[in-house]
Design an enzyme around this catalytic site. Structure first.
Site, PDB file in Angstrom:
ATOM      1  N   SER A 238      30.666  35.584  28.476  1.00 19.05           N
ATOM      2  CA  SER A 238      31.931  36.164  28.907  1.00 19.05           C
ATOM      3  C   SER A 238      33.111  35.495  28.184  1.00 19.05           C
ATOM      4  O   SER A 238      33.104  35.432  26.963  1.00 19.05           O
ATOM      5  CB  SER A 238      32.034  36.070  30.432  1.00 19.05           C
ATOM      6  OG  SER A 238      32.979  36.964  30.936  1.00 19.05           O
ATOM      7  N   ASP A 462      28.272  47.243  30.130  1.00 23.30           N
ATOM      8  CA  ASP A 462      28.926  46.080  30.737  1.00 23.30           C
ATOM      9  C   ASP A 462      30.331  46.494  31.173  1.00 23.30           C
ATOM     10  O   ASP A 462      31.115  47.006  30.370  1.00 23.30           O
ATOM     11  CB  ASP A 462      29.007  44.943  29.720  1.00 23.30           C
ATOM     12  CG  ASP A 462      29.481  43.633  30.319  1.00 23.30           C
ATOM     13  OD1 ASP A 462      30.425  43.642  31.135  1.00 23.30           O
ATOM     14  OD2 ASP A 462      28.919  42.589  29.962  1.00 23.30           O
ATOM     15  N   HIS A 490      26.425  42.270  33.362  1.00 25.48           N
ATOM     16  CA  HIS A 490      27.314  41.339  32.661  1.00 25.48           C
ATOM     17  C   HIS A 490      26.628  39.984  32.636  1.00 25.48           C
ATOM     18  O   HIS A 490      26.396  39.375  33.675  1.00 25.48           O
ATOM     19  CB  HIS A 490      28.649  41.254  33.395  1.00 25.48           C
ATOM     20  CG  HIS A 490      29.624  40.304  32.767  1.00 25.48           C
ATOM     21  ND1 HIS A 490      30.197  40.525  31.537  1.00 25.48           N
ATOM     22  CD2 HIS A 490      30.133  39.121  33.212  1.00 25.48           C
ATOM     23  CE1 HIS A 490      31.025  39.533  31.246  1.00 25.48           C
ATOM     24  NE2 HIS A 490      31.002  38.666  32.249  1.00 25.48           N
TER      25      HIS A 490
END
Length: 525
Positions: A238, A462, A490
């Site tokens: 991320s 995602d 994710h």
């Protein structure tokens, strides 16, 4: 807009908000184990200046400090803290900051191949405990590496950014219905975001210019140097993909093997990336969650088709708009429903919990007291005050933003109309950055030049780090390999996907990369 965080469970994620899902020396690091001295030429010791940067040499008081490793509070890791310059470009000016660090040591130094550094998402999430989870998930990596983590400057146990209190943040993100585009509602949003920025300046004004990704990667390299190693390997999911790409770009001689998971477009800017998120959250909601909900209508009774399930959701939301629901002291508004929904989209394992919440909100009167108290506690705060303070500091200062309120009124109005699930929050985030103090952070151009091949992972649907941005980042990062994963979760590694895990562990342990871009199916449920 949404933060980039992979929640362990969907309701726990609500407190963190939108967006958004790591051979040490035997003893403390010191100048004796290889950290470059003041007179050392660049590259002669363990520490060297960043490529293309104008940061001066690291002052002796920082590079010669020792990490005093002690058991962390939970006992699973070792923890220490290091002192870092507030401003790496003027390291002798202003007070030093504290960065909290952690490590999980490989049990056999003779078999240890190096250091695996990892970082957290957000920006704004804590990374201090992450090495323990990774070591538990992958015993092979824990055997081969000392796995280290840290709380980025501005976060958690490190020197923190302080902005508004929790009540003000609750009002800004959970005060009613951010889809409301009436003049009065828009004025409230603009007033609250400006008050938030003023609180940040009042409470952390001297710190704000230095809470950037560029400053943080210099902290990472000091950490590497204090560990006494020439190079690190890196795993970053991320926002940590952005952090890792910047680190590798600024310190290309200090990285060995790099895995970037669920990628922000680190070749672009935050504004462009974040204004793409309303589309990707809406896509995940409509293409993945609603069909799942309809397929499970016998259990959850929300509609037998995706269209019927969406209509049920909108009826529930409209009801909360007209009559917010009070549950054990928590007033649940449409904003709370939107946040809970978008947080659940991070991982398909959370779909069932979200479906159960929808049923609870339709018929709360029949729920046991224990359930009512649990839901009230978990939904109370749409966004954590500590989280949004750091999130805003980094995303608003890293790269430039359009500062024209009229532009954002038009842009956010369109996002609210076409992609309402998180598009309704676009004006809140954008207005914060439009009013943020102007930043002098250098623009880092990520190209991949001089780097070893980077392994990138991203799912097709995602919601937070959308696939289109990952493809742009991949194309801009020369020599990288992209593993496209089915589904929309994710965070691909540590998600019980055997295909993904084989690629990551094969690379980090053996240096094996796919010959080119490749694919993996979604994780089996």
């Amino acid at each position: 807009m949404h933060v980039f965080k992979k929640p362990a469970r969907w309701l726990a994620a609500a407190a963190c908000g939108l967006l958004a899902a790591a051979a040490l020396p035997a003893g403390p690091a010191s100048a004796a184990n290889g950290i470059a001295g003041a007179g050392s030429p660049a590259g002669a010791g363990v520490y060297a200046p960043a490529v293309g940067a104008v940061a001066p040499p690291v002052p002796a008081r920082f590079r010669n400090q020792k990490l005093d490793w002690r058991p962390c509070a939970d006992g699973s890791l070792e923890c220490a803290s290091m002192s870092v310059p507030r401003d790496w470009y003027h390291p002798d000016s202003g007070p030093a900051l504290t960065v909290a660090v952690s490590r999980h040591r490989a049990p056999d130094p003779g078999r240890r191949r190096g250091v695996l550094m990892m970082a957290a998402g957000g920006p704004g999430a804590s990374g201090l405990s992450r090495p323990a989870r990774l070591a538990s998930y992958s015993p092979e990596l824990a055997q081969a590496y000392d796995i280290v983590g840290f709380d980025q400057r501005g976060v958690g146990s490190s020197t923190r950014v302080v902005c508004s209190d929790q009540d003000a943040v609750d009002a800004m993100f959970g005060g009613g219905d951010l889809r409301d585009r009436s003049a009065a509602a828009v004025r409230r949003t603009l007033d609250r975001t400006r008050d938030f920025v003023r609180d940040c300046e009042r409470n952390s004004g001297g710190l704000l210019p230095y809470i950037t990704t560029d400053q943080a990667v210099h902290d990472m390299d000091l950490f590497r140097g204090l560990l006494g190693v020439e190079k690190i390997s890196y795993y970053g999911p991320s926002y940590a993909s952005f952090l890792g790409a910047y680190y590798a770009t600024e310190f290309p001689r200090r990285v060995e093997r790099v895995v970037l998971d669920s990628n922000i477009d680190f070749t672009g800017d935050w504004q462009s990336f974040m204004t793409g998120q309303p589309m990707s959250f809406q896509r995940r909601f409509e293409q993945d969650f609603l069909p799942w909900l309809a397929a499970n209508d016998a259990t959850y009774h929300q509609g037998r088709t995706p269209q019927e399930a969406k209509a049920s959701f909108e009826r529930l939301r409209a009801g909360l708009h007209d009559r917010p629901l009070e549950v054990e002291g928590t007033v649940i508004t449409p904003d709370h429903l939107d946040a809970a929904t978008s947080n659940a989209l991070y991982n398909a394992d959370q779909f069932a919990a979200l479906a159960s919440l929808l049923g609870f909100l339709e018929r709360p009167e029949g729920a046991p007291t224990q359930t009512r108290k649990a839901v009230a506690g978990q939904l109370r705060h749409v966004m954590g005050a500590d989280f949004i303070a750091d999130f805003a500091a980094v995303t608003c200062a890293d790269t430039p933003w359009n500062r024209d309120t009229r532009y954002w009124l038009k842009e956010s109005g369109e996002a609210t109309r076409t992609h309402p699930l998180v598009g309704a929050r676009e004006l809140t985030f954008a207005s914060i950055c439009a009013n943020w103090p102007r930043s002098k952070a250098p623009r880092i151009e990520v190209t991949g030049e001089g780097l070893p091949p980077v392994l990138m992972l991203n799912s097709e649907n995602d919601p937070a780090t959308y696939y289109e941005a990952a493809v742009r980042a991949h194309r801009g990062l020369a020599g990288s390999r992209l593993v496209t994963v089915g589904g929309g979760d994710h965070g691909q590694f540590q998600n019980h996907n055997a295909c993904v895990d084989a690629h990551v562990e094969g690379y980090l342990l053996e240096g094996i990369l796919p010959a080119g871009d490749t694919t993996c199916p979604a994780a089996r449920r």
